[in-house]
Design an enzyme around this catalytic site. Structure first.
Site, mmCIF file in Angstrom:
data_model
loop_
_atom_site.group_PDB
_atom_site.id
_atom_site.type_symbol
_atom_site.label_atom_id
_atom_site.label_comp_id
_atom_site.label_asym_id
_atom_site.label_seq_id
_atom_site.Cartn_x
_atom_site.Cartn_y
_atom_site.Cartn_z
ATOM 1 N N LYS A 1 0.838 -30.163 1.229
ATOM 2 C CA LYS A 1 2.174 -29.913 1.782
ATOM 3 C C LYS A 1 3.241 -30.122 0.703
ATOM 4 O O LYS A 1 3.254 -31.145 0.006
ATOM 5 C CB LYS A 1 2.432 -30.852 2.955
ATOM 6 C CG LYS A 1 3.808 -30.670 3.579
ATOM 7 C CD LYS A 1 4.031 -31.649 4.722
ATOM 8 C CE LYS A 1 5.445 -31.510 5.277
ATOM 9 N NZ LYS A 1 5.698 -32.481 6.370
ATOM 10 N N PHE B 1 4.799 2.304 13.917
ATOM 11 C CA PHE B 1 5.926 1.765 14.682
ATOM 12 C C PHE B 1 7.027 1.386 13.713
ATOM 13 O O PHE B 1 6.755 0.872 12.616
ATOM 14 C CB PHE B 1 5.493 0.540 15.489
ATOM 15 C CG PHE B 1 5.037 0.871 16.888
ATOM 16 C CD1 PHE B 1 5.740 0.418 17.991
ATOM 17 C CD2 PHE B 1 3.922 1.660 17.091
ATOM 18 C CE1 PHE B 1 5.319 0.733 19.269
ATOM 19 C CE2 PHE B 1 3.493 1.983 18.359
ATOM 20 C CZ PHE B 1 4.205 1.511 19.461
ATOM 21 N N LYS C 1 5.547 6.956 4.911
ATOM 22 C CA LYS C 1 4.224 6.400 5.197
ATOM 23 C C LYS C 1 3.148 7.477 5.312
ATOM 24 O O LYS C 1 1.949 7.180 5.195
ATOM 25 C CB LYS C 1 4.257 5.602 6.503
ATOM 26 C CG LYS C 1 5.256 4.452 6.509
ATOM 27 C CD LYS C 1 4.799 3.303 5.638
ATOM 28 C CE LYS C 1 5.718 2.105 5.797
ATOM 29 N NZ LYS C 1 5.293 0.938 5.001
ATOM 30 N N LYS D 1 10.774 6.592 7.509
ATOM 31 C CA LYS D 1 9.491 5.887 7.477
ATOM 32 C C LYS D 1 8.342 6.835 7.774
ATOM 33 O O LYS D 1 7.265 6.740 7.156
ATOM 34 C CB LYS D 1 9.503 4.735 8.483
ATOM 35 C CG LYS D 1 8.239 3.890 8.453
ATOM 36 C CD LYS D 1 8.358 2.667 9.363
ATOM 37 C CE LYS D 1 7.115 1.805 9.271
ATOM 38 N NZ LYS D 1 7.209 0.575 10.104
ATOM 39 N N PRO E 1 -0.382 -5.301 0.791
ATOM 40 C CA PRO E 1 -0.758 -3.883 0.868
ATOM 41 C C PRO E 1 -0.091 -3.209 2.047
ATOM 42 O O PRO E 1 0.152 -3.831 3.087
ATOM 43 C CB PRO E 1 -2.281 -3.935 1.042
ATOM 44 C CG PRO E 1 -2.554 -5.284 1.617
ATOM 45 C CD PRO E 1 -1.527 -6.196 1.022
ATOM 46 N N ASP E 2 0.239 -1.956 1.895
ATOM 47 C CA ASP E 2 0.836 -1.161 2.977
ATOM 48 C C ASP E 2 -0.302 -0.584 3.814
ATOM 49 O O ASP E 2 -0.891 0.446 3.475
ATOM 50 C CB ASP E 2 1.702 -0.044 2.386
ATOM 51 C CG ASP E 2 2.571 0.624 3.448
ATOM 52 O OD1 ASP E 2 2.097 0.771 4.592
ATOM 53 O OD2 ASP E 2 3.709 0.983 3.116
ATOM 54 N N ILE E 3 -0.629 -1.263 4.897
ATOM 55 C CA ILE E 3 -1.790 -0.891 5.703
ATOM 56 C C ILE E 3 -1.602 0.485 6.333
ATOM 57 O O ILE E 3 -2.513 1.330 6.323
ATOM 58 C CB ILE E 3 -2.060 -1.955 6.783
ATOM 59 C CG1 ILE E 3 -2.301 -3.324 6.133
ATOM 60 C CG2 ILE E 3 -3.268 -1.560 7.629
ATOM 61 C CD1 ILE E 3 -2.429 -4.461 7.122
ATOM 62 N N ASN F 1 6.462 -12.531 10.565
ATOM 63 C CA ASN F 1 7.411 -11.672 11.262
ATOM 64 C C ASN F 1 7.371 -12.005 12.738
ATOM 65 O O ASN F 1 6.341 -12.452 13.256
ATOM 66 C CB ASN F 1 7.062 -10.189 11.075
ATOM 67 C CG ASN F 1 7.402 -9.681 9.694
ATOM 68 O OD1 ASN F 1 8.147 -10.304 8.956
ATOM 69 N ND2 ASN F 1 6.843 -8.537 9.339
#
Length: 407
Positions: free
Chosen positions: A293, A330, A348, A344, A310-312, A215
């Site tokens: 490669k 954030f 969350k 969110k 995983p959703d930290i 990202n």
């Protein structure tokens, strides 16, 4: 904070890091402080009395029993003269003497005699730093009542002995910031005694040895928040993805690459009082990582099978005994900023969300605009520097954590 008129008594212990004391003295002089030095016998093997005297304008004191000085109880006078006593490098021996009340030379006697706060910058081999005796002595010093003992560092890094890990003395600029913080008074450091976790930067998920999924994130906002919390006295662990930024002063940084590594490092930092999760964590990773490669082929690009990371943030915010008192997420959005951020916040399970529109000039920039969303409402912060935004968020965090009855 300007240090004009402030008086620093610097104890230079024995170790290769003693050379950094020369740069620290120079920075203190530039900031307006007056410095005097106690040089231990071991320290004199690494830096010279003459160098220290030239930089401070005062002779470096070494011996406990110097007739010209001790007729006026010089070690007492030195300990009373200072606004702050700084030990850099703080060796295992100096830490042990201070923790156990041993006073057999000028440095250790002064540390016992002083009625001022002491700031220690440890420097030693990683195995020495991790030894249970050193850790016990450090914990004991941190538990002393007013005026008390504070620590800056040690940092992770390569050492003169060739080993790598915690034990490297903090850089002079980092020690200078810690000195400023110590002299700014308790009102400016409301988070003393509290622990914070900040995640920052991107994660990188390898596809093969040369490619990966990631990202966009420079890490600038997270690093600024970590620095702002540290300036307010918090003990900050910064879990950082791959970025080209220096560690903020007074912050313990842990470098990671993948989302799984970031989760492991974040869990290892617990328990904390506040977690600020600014990192741009990749949602997916390749199910299989190629060992070589991947070459172009006539059939076109390869198909990638992805698996979810995983959703930290959600995991950290989940109910449990190790949940931080305050969890801040954030939300980087390109449309429907407030609606998506509020969704969110609920999804969350965190306490606050900082929402920012990343469709404009945000990634890599020094400025940002954001909206703080809580259960009570919204607070908009117009575009300002990321450092200023970090200060605003750190003030809100400090106010929340120091309010009686706040969760």
């Amino acid at each position: 904070m300007d240090l004009a008129g402030k008086r620093i008594l610097l104890v230079v212990g024995g170790g290769i890091a003693a050379y950094k004391a020369l740069e620290l003295i120079r920075l203190l002089a530039k900031a307006g402080a007056e410095t005097r030095v106690i040089l231990t016998e071991a320290g004199a093997r690494f830096v010279t009395h003459l160098s220290l005297a030239a930089l401070t304008g005062h002779p470096a004191r070494m011996a406990l029993f110097e007739p010209d000085e001790e007729t006026a109880m010089g070690h007492i006078e030195l300990s009373r003269w200072a606004d702050l006593v700084v030990v850099a490098p703080a060796t295992a021996g100096l830490i042990a003497k201070a923790a156990n009340g041993l006073a057999d030379d000028l440095a250790s006697t002064t540390l016992i005699a002083t009625d001022k706060r002491v700031l220690m910058a440890p420097a030693m081999n990683v195995r020495m730093w991790q030894h249970p005796a050193v850790q016990a002595n450090t914990a004991r010093l941190k538990g002393f009542a007013d005026p008390g003992v504070a620590f800056v560092g040690p940092d992770d890094g390569e050492m003169a002995c060739g080993e790598f890990g915690p034990g490297r003395m903090a850089e002079p600029a980092e020690i200078l910031e810690a000195i400023r913080a110590e002299l700014s008074g308790p009102a400016a450091r409301p988070l003393v005694g509290l622990r914070a976790l900040v995640t920052a930067g991107p994660t990188f998920e390898p596809i093969d040895p040369v490619r990966g999924l990631t990202n966009r994130s420079s890490g600038k906002q997270g690093y600024a928040i970590a620095a702002a919390l540290a300036r307010r006295g918090a003990e900050v662990t910064l879990v950082s993805g791959p970025v080209a930024l220096d560690a903020p002063p007074g912050v313990r940084r842990v470098f990671v690459e993948t989302a799984l590594q970031m989760k492991t490092a974040s869990d290892a930092a617990l328990p904390v009082d506040v977690a600020v999760m600014t990192a741009a964590v990749a949602d997916w990773r390749p199910d299989q990582v190629a060992t070589g490669k991947i070459k172009k082929a006539p059939g076109g690009p390869p198909s990638l099978a992805l698996t979810e990371n995983p959703d930290i943030l959600a995991g950290l915010a989940a109910t449990g005994p190790r949940r931080p008192r305050l969890v801040v997420g954030f939300a980087a959005e390109t449309e429907n900023l407030i609606a998506n951020a509020r969704a969110k916040l609920s999804r969350k399970g965190c306490d606050w969300i900082v929402a920012n529109d990343v469709s404009a000039d945000v990634f890599g920039a020094d400025g940002n605009a954001a909206t703080l969303i809580t259960a009570e409402g919204e607070e908009s912060w117009p575009r300002r520097s990321k450092a200023e935004l970090a200060e605003a968020l750190a003030d809100r965090i400090a106010a929340h954590l120091t309010t009686p009855g706040a969760p």
